[in-house]
Structure formats: C-alpha cells, structure tokens
Design a protein around this motif. Structure first.
Motif, PDB file in Angstrom:
ATOM      1  N   TYR A 260       0.869  -1.168   0.000  1.00 50.04           N
ATOM      2  CA  TYR A 260       0.000   0.000   0.000  1.00 50.04           C
ATOM      3  C   TYR A 260       0.910   1.224   0.000  1.00 50.04           C
ATOM      4  CZ  TYR A 260      -3.437  -3.333   1.876  1.00 50.04           C
ATOM      5  OH  TYR A 260      -4.250  -4.412   2.076  1.00 50.04           O
TER       6      TYR A 260
ATOM      7  N   ASP B 148      -2.678   6.630  -0.325  1.00 50.40           N
ATOM      8  CA  ASP B 148      -3.749   5.745   0.142  1.00 50.40           C
ATOM      9  C   ASP B 148      -3.672   5.621   1.662  1.00 50.40           C
ATOM     10  OD1 ASP B 148      -5.758   3.819   0.271  1.00 50.40           O
ATOM     11  OD2 ASP B 148      -4.409   2.161  -0.246  1.00 50.40           O
TER      12      ASP B 148
ATOM     13  N   LYS C   5      -5.681   5.337   4.058  1.00 48.75           N
ATOM     14  CA  LYS C   5      -6.550   4.388   4.757  1.00 48.75           C
ATOM     15  C   LYS C   5      -6.292   2.947   4.316  1.00 48.75           C
ATOM     16  CE  LYS C   5     -10.271   7.622   5.809  1.00 48.75           C
ATOM     17  NZ  LYS C   5     -11.740   7.901   5.718  1.00 48.75           N
ATOM     18  N   PHE C   6      -5.321   2.767   3.441  1.00 42.90           N
ATOM     19  CA  PHE C   6      -4.852   1.441   3.028  1.00 42.90           C
ATOM     20  C   PHE C   6      -5.974   0.588   2.442  1.00 42.90           C
ATOM     21  CE2 PHE C   6      -2.524   2.907   6.842  1.00 42.90           C
ATOM     22  CZ  PHE C   6      -1.338   3.248   6.209  1.00 42.90           C
ATOM     23  N   GLU C   7      -6.612   1.147   1.446  1.00 40.99           N
ATOM     24  CA  GLU C   7      -7.746   0.478   0.801  1.00 40.99           C
ATOM     25  C   GLU C   7      -7.416  -0.066  -0.576  1.00 40.99           C
ATOM     26  OE1 GLU C   7     -11.327   3.129   2.857  1.00 40.99           O
ATOM     27  OE2 GLU C   7     -10.431   3.784   0.954  1.00 40.99           O
ATOM     28  N   ASN C   8      -6.211   0.259  -1.099  1.00 41.81           N
ATOM     29  CA  ASN C   8      -5.887  -0.100  -2.482  1.00 41.81           C
ATOM     30  C   ASN C   8      -4.564  -0.850  -2.577  1.00 41.81           C
ATOM     31  OD1 ASN C   8      -8.179   1.433  -3.694  1.00 41.81           O
ATOM     32  ND2 ASN C   8      -7.083   3.168  -2.804  1.00 41.81           N
TER      33      ASN C   8
ATOM     34  N   TYR D 118      -4.203  -4.394   9.318  1.00 40.71           N
ATOM     35  CA  TYR D 118      -3.802  -5.714   8.832  1.00 40.71           C
ATOM     36  C   TYR D 118      -2.882  -6.493   9.764  1.00 40.71           C
ATOM     37  CZ  TYR D 118      -5.794  -3.636   4.681  1.00 40.71           C
ATOM     38  OH  TYR D 118      -6.654  -3.017   3.802  1.00 40.71           O
TER      39      TYR D 118
ATOM     40  N   ASN E  33      -7.084 -10.421  -2.612  1.00 43.27           N
ATOM     41  CA  ASN E  33      -8.102  -9.445  -2.205  1.00 43.27           C
ATOM     42  C   ASN E  33      -9.296 -10.109  -1.544  1.00 43.27           C
ATOM     43  OD1 ASN E  33      -7.295  -6.651  -2.864  1.00 43.27           O
ATOM     44  ND2 ASN E  33      -7.036  -7.472  -4.935  1.00 43.27           N
TER      45      ASN E  33
ATOM     46  N   ARG F 200      -8.185 -10.795   1.949  1.00 41.84           N
ATOM     47  CA  ARG F 200      -8.094  -9.508   2.653  1.00 41.84           C
ATOM     48  C   ARG F 200      -9.478  -9.044   3.099  1.00 41.84           C
ATOM     49  NH1 ARG F 200      -9.335  -4.689   0.260  1.00 41.84           N
ATOM     50  NH2 ARG F 200      -8.656  -2.798   1.336  1.00 41.84           N
ATOM     51  N   SER F 201     -10.451  -9.127   2.211  1.00 43.15           N
ATOM     52  CA  SER F 201     -11.815  -8.693   2.539  1.00 43.15           C
ATOM     53  C   SER F 201     -12.402  -9.539   3.664  1.00 43.15           C
ATOM     54  CB  SER F 201     -12.703  -8.773   1.298  1.00 43.15           C
ATOM     55  OG  SER F 201     -12.245  -7.879   0.296  1.00 43.15           O
TER      56      SER F 201
ATOM     57  N   LEU G 116     -10.806  -8.453   6.983  1.00 41.73           N
ATOM     58  CA  LEU G 116     -11.337  -7.187   7.477  1.00 41.73           C
ATOM     59  C   LEU G 116     -12.758  -7.352   8.022  1.00 41.73           C
ATOM     60  CD1 LEU G 116     -10.077  -4.723   4.708  1.00 41.73           C
ATOM     61  CD2 LEU G 116      -9.188  -4.974   7.034  1.00 41.73           C
TER      62      LEU G 116
END
Length: 532
Positions: free
Chosen positions: A260, A265, A267-270, A461, A522, A525-526, A529
């Motif tokens: 990231y 970024d 907020k570390f969303e991408n 994370y 991803n 990761r989702s 979270l």
C-alpha cells in the motif's frame, strides 16, 4: 522440642540454598519514557522465574548449533566463551554460533537449510526466507504445547498479537523477537569529505532527489581512488531508499509482494502487486540510469561484500543505516576517522509503521535432532537479560556503556570490535536498550519518526497472513520470476533495455496467473477485514 525446632530451621535453610543454586532467573532494566512505544497486545502473566525449566530433563549436556545472518564481530570468540559459561551453568547447554554474511545470504542460506550439517536454530524474518522455508517444510511447526513446555519465559513475555503475526496457514514456525517497538526505516549515510568535494554540504541533502544527484555528481570520478559512489550488491542496494521509503510503501508480510502507498492511500484500501506497478517501473529505470553513470561497478551483481564494510574501508562514498542500532555503527565509523552523517530524506507526509514482530526471529529447522533443547536455549538467551546483553553487545565497559537510569547504551572504547545489536536481532529482549547519541540529526530523525508514526489501530492488517494454498501453482511461478529478475532490476543490469525487459517481465507474471493471485489475495483480505 528445641532440638526439633532447630533441625526444622536447618532443613528450611538448606532447602532455600538449593533453590538459590538451581534457580534460573531473568532480570530486567528500567524503562525510559523516551523509548519507542511498547509492544502491542495483552501480555501473559510472568513466568515462574525461580526455575522455568524445572519440569524439563536437562541432565544431558548438549550443544546447539545456531546460524545468524550478519557480519561476524571481531570479538565474537571471546564473547561466546563468556556467554557459554552462563548458558551451560543455567541449562547445561552450549551454543556454537555461525555467521552467514548478509551479502552472501542469497546463496549461503539455502545451502545451510539444504541439510547435511547440524543446524538447530537459524535466523529468519519476513524478508529472510520465512515463508519460503515453511513452504519447503524447512522449519519445524512450534505448536502451543511445545512452546509452553520448552519456551515458558517467551510465552509469558510475548503478546498474543506477536504470535498471530507469525501464522502461516494458522500455524507458528518461528519465534519472533520480544519487541517490535522499533522502526525498520533507514536513511543514507554519506562520507561528507567526498560530498563536500562535489559541493554537497549537509544542509543540501534533504530529499532522495538530493541524494540521487549527489550519487550522479560523484559518478565514476572516485573510481581511480578505489571508491564508488554507492558500492551496491544483490543484498545491499537502493531498493528501500529509492522505492519503498521514497513512496512510503507499507507491507504486512514482505514476501507476498503486495503493498500500500501511505502517501496516496492513507486508509490502506488499495493494495497493489509491487513488481507490476508503475512505481516499480520508475524505480527500475532510475536504477538503470545510476548504473550507467557508474554509481556502482558493472559487476555489482557478484559483489559479496557488505556495503557498510566497504564504506568503512573508503571503497563506497555512501551506505545506509537505520536510526536505532545504526547510531553505534556511525559513531564507531567516525572513530575510524571517517566524517559521516546519517540523513532523514523521507518525503513530506511520510509516516512509519512500527516493525512487525516477524521482522526478526529464530526458527528451528525441521531436520534438527534436538529441537527441544534448541527451544530451551533460545528461550534462555532471549529472556535472561545479562546473557542477552553479553550476546547483543559484548562486554560492558569495553564494547558498550549501559545507562540503567534511561535504559540506553553508548559506545565503549572497543565498540569497533563488537557493535551493539549488530547481529542479535532475532533474540531481542523485551527491554531492548536504545542507543544513546548526542547527534542532533539522528535525534531529530527519530523524533520525526516517533511523532508521525502510524498507530496500531490505523493499520488494519496486523495478524493478516495470506494463505497461498488456493494459488500454489501460480505463486510458485510468480515467486520464481521475481527471484530471477529482481537483482537485475535493483542493479540496473538491463541498461537501455530496462523498460522493454520490465514489460516482458510483467507479461510473464500475468501469464503465470498474477490476476488470479491478486483476486485470491483481495478475497482473503476482505474476509479478514470483515472478521476483525
């Protein structure tokens, strides 16, 4: 009755004496409010320090073979003799310590782990083959029962969050250091006599662009004097300074290649795959330009020397160091007569993330014939402060000076023969002492990192580890491609063909299943979270 009372008193005294003789104790140092943030996570209750190994049969004398990756200190033989006296007295064990030079880690580490020779403990980290060796069944699984039995002090010291960071497919294969309250971030060290020769005073080195221009200004001009601007190698290159730190890239487990960018970024969303990104392409082109300018030798890929050693030998005009144990190295270098400075060149808005617990640690190879004793030895040297300080710093008064009031250390008169924390990263004690310095530039850099540090709750994370099983076939090819090409890109070996080589590299990654890999990444990761 008086006689009976007397006999009972004698027996009680005898019992206390036996407990004092057989007990193994740990000690601690005072904490200082200026130290970095403490370990995150809830810590278990302290272990029974009277004799944490009372239920383990240590009657047979054993020798544990331990490997670390670092430069071997000049005084290591004398220090190990003293350390082994303490270790043997406590747990009837001695340690044979061997060093894999960091510059030779890529070739020698796999050979050590190939088996054939005895190895009972070995340094590992998220950047040093942790996942790779687990995938090859190279490390022993350390289940909770094993750790509770043979590593009681470590289990009482490490927070649960530390063990979570080590998990691979839900299992533990390494013992992390006992503190992550440091920054892994580094900055360039410059020989100021050389820099000033080319018009660069300290006030003119405030960014990566400044540092890069200095390297280009030096170019090949010092080669006739036996010095390169930055004497790079496969292990020592500008990957961190020019790319990772310059772009404030953050990663939870360095070997999965997904990052990231905090600057763009926050907020570390991408997340993105590093090697197929425009950031990496620009970095590779930058390295090709520096290589073409002669900043390092054309055969740098075969260089096996530490750049820190080359700097001290006046063969490299620049190197890099971190802002904690690098302090002692810099002061020792200055004592050799080299005028040098460590610079903070982080971009505006840069925020550091505390180091992961798996940034340094130790593992027990799966082929060790004495894993239980290896675990006890590791537990002891990590938690007995006196033994740890001896291993980490050598002899107090000679190699380092300890200030108990602030829990800090400074160089002793023989610091050049044993740099404090020069190799013992994988066994760091929970009360790791911070190097003390009067250097205003270094203190300002540490203040900057502390004040802007990401809080644990800002990084979502911690504890996330990617399960490679669904994409094992793809990962095998992807990781092999990265291993095959990264050294050449780091050292600018492709020259004018760099962009075309990078395009071909990315296409090979895609052909290997990069899209499927990132889709799975991803997805996990989702799920993480959603559940945390």
């Amino acid at each position: 009755m008086k006689k009976l009372a007397f006999l009972m008193a004698v027996m009680m005294m005898f019992t206390l004496l036996l407990a004092g003789c057989n007990g193994t104790t740990t000690s601690s140092a005072p904490q200082d409010s200026s130290k970095p943030a403490e370990n995150s996570g809830e810590v278990n209750q302290p272990a029974n320090t009277d004799d944490p190994y009372a239920n383990i049969d240590l009657s047979k004398e054993e020798t544990v073979v331990m490997y670390v990756t670092a430069t071997e200190p000049n005084a290591i033989k004398e220090v190990m003799e003293a350390a082994n006296e303490k270790i043997k007295a406590a747990i009837n064990t001695t340690i044979d310590l061997y060093f894999i030079p960091s510059s030779e880690r890529a070739t020698k580490y796999p050979l050590v782990m190939a088996g054939g020779d005895a190895v009972d403990l070995i340094y590992t980290a998220n950047y040093c083959y942790y996942k790779e060796q687990v995938e090859k069944a190279g490390f022993k699984e350390l289940d909770e029962e094993f750790r509770n039995t043979y590593m009681p002090q470590t289990m009482a010291t490490l927070p649960e969050s530390a063990w979570k960071e080590t998990l691979i497919n839900g299992k533990v294969y390494m013992v992390p250091r006992s503190t992550a309250a440091i920054f892994p971030d580094r900055g360039p060290v410059v020989n100021m006599e050389i820099a000033e020769k080319y018009g660069y005073t300290a006030d003119k080195i405030t960014s990566y662009e400044d540092f890069r221009n200095l390297l280009l200004a030096i170019g090949k001009n010092e080669v006739s004097n036996g010095m390169y601007a930055f004497y790079a190698s496969q292990s020592y290159n500008l990957n961190q300074i020019a790319m990772i730190f310059e772009n404030n890239l953050i990663n939870n487990q360095a070997s999965d290649y997904v990052y990231y960018s905090q600057l763009t970024d926050p907020k570390f969303e991408n997340p993105f795959f590093l090697y197929s990104s425009e950031i990496y392409k620009d970095y590779a082109l930058d390295m090709a330009e520096l290589a073409s300018a002669g900043v390092w030798p054309s055969d740098a890929i075969s260089n096996t020397n530490s750049i820190s050693t080359l700097f001290q030998n006046s063969q490299s005009a620049t190197t890099y160091q971190n802002y904690y144990n690098g302090i002692t190295w810099i002061e020792a270098t200055r004592e050799k007569g080299i005028k040098c400075e460590l610079f903070d060149i982080y971009p505006e808005g840069y925020r550091a993330l505390r180091d992961s617990f798996v940034g340094d640690g130790m593992a027990i190879p799966s082929f060790s014939e004495k894993p239980e004793r290896a675990a006890v030895a590791l537990d002891f040297i990590k938690n007995d402060l006196e033994t740890y300080m001896l291993l980490a710093g050598g002899f107090e008064g000679r190699h380092y000076v300890y200030d108990s009031a602030t829990n800090t250390i400074s160089n002793g008169p023989e610091a050049g023969d044993y740099t404090f924390d020069g190799w013992a990263w994988g066994i760091r004690h929970k009360d790791f002492p911070w190097p003390k310095t009067e250097d205003e530039r270094i203190n300002a850099a540490n203040k900057h990192l502390n004040e802007t540090q990401l809080k644990d709750e800002e990084w979502p994370y911690w504890g996330f580890t990617f399960d490679y099983a669904p994409v094992n076939a793809e990962w095998a090819v992807i990781s092999a491609l990265v291993t095959e090409n990264q050294a050449s890109f780091n050292l600018g070996q492709f020259g004018a063909n760099t962009e075309a080589e990078w395009d071909g590299f990315v296409q090979k990654l895609k052909d290997a299943g990069l899209d499927k890999y990132m889709e799975e990444w991803n997805k996990q990761r989702s799920e993480f979270l959603a559940n945390n």
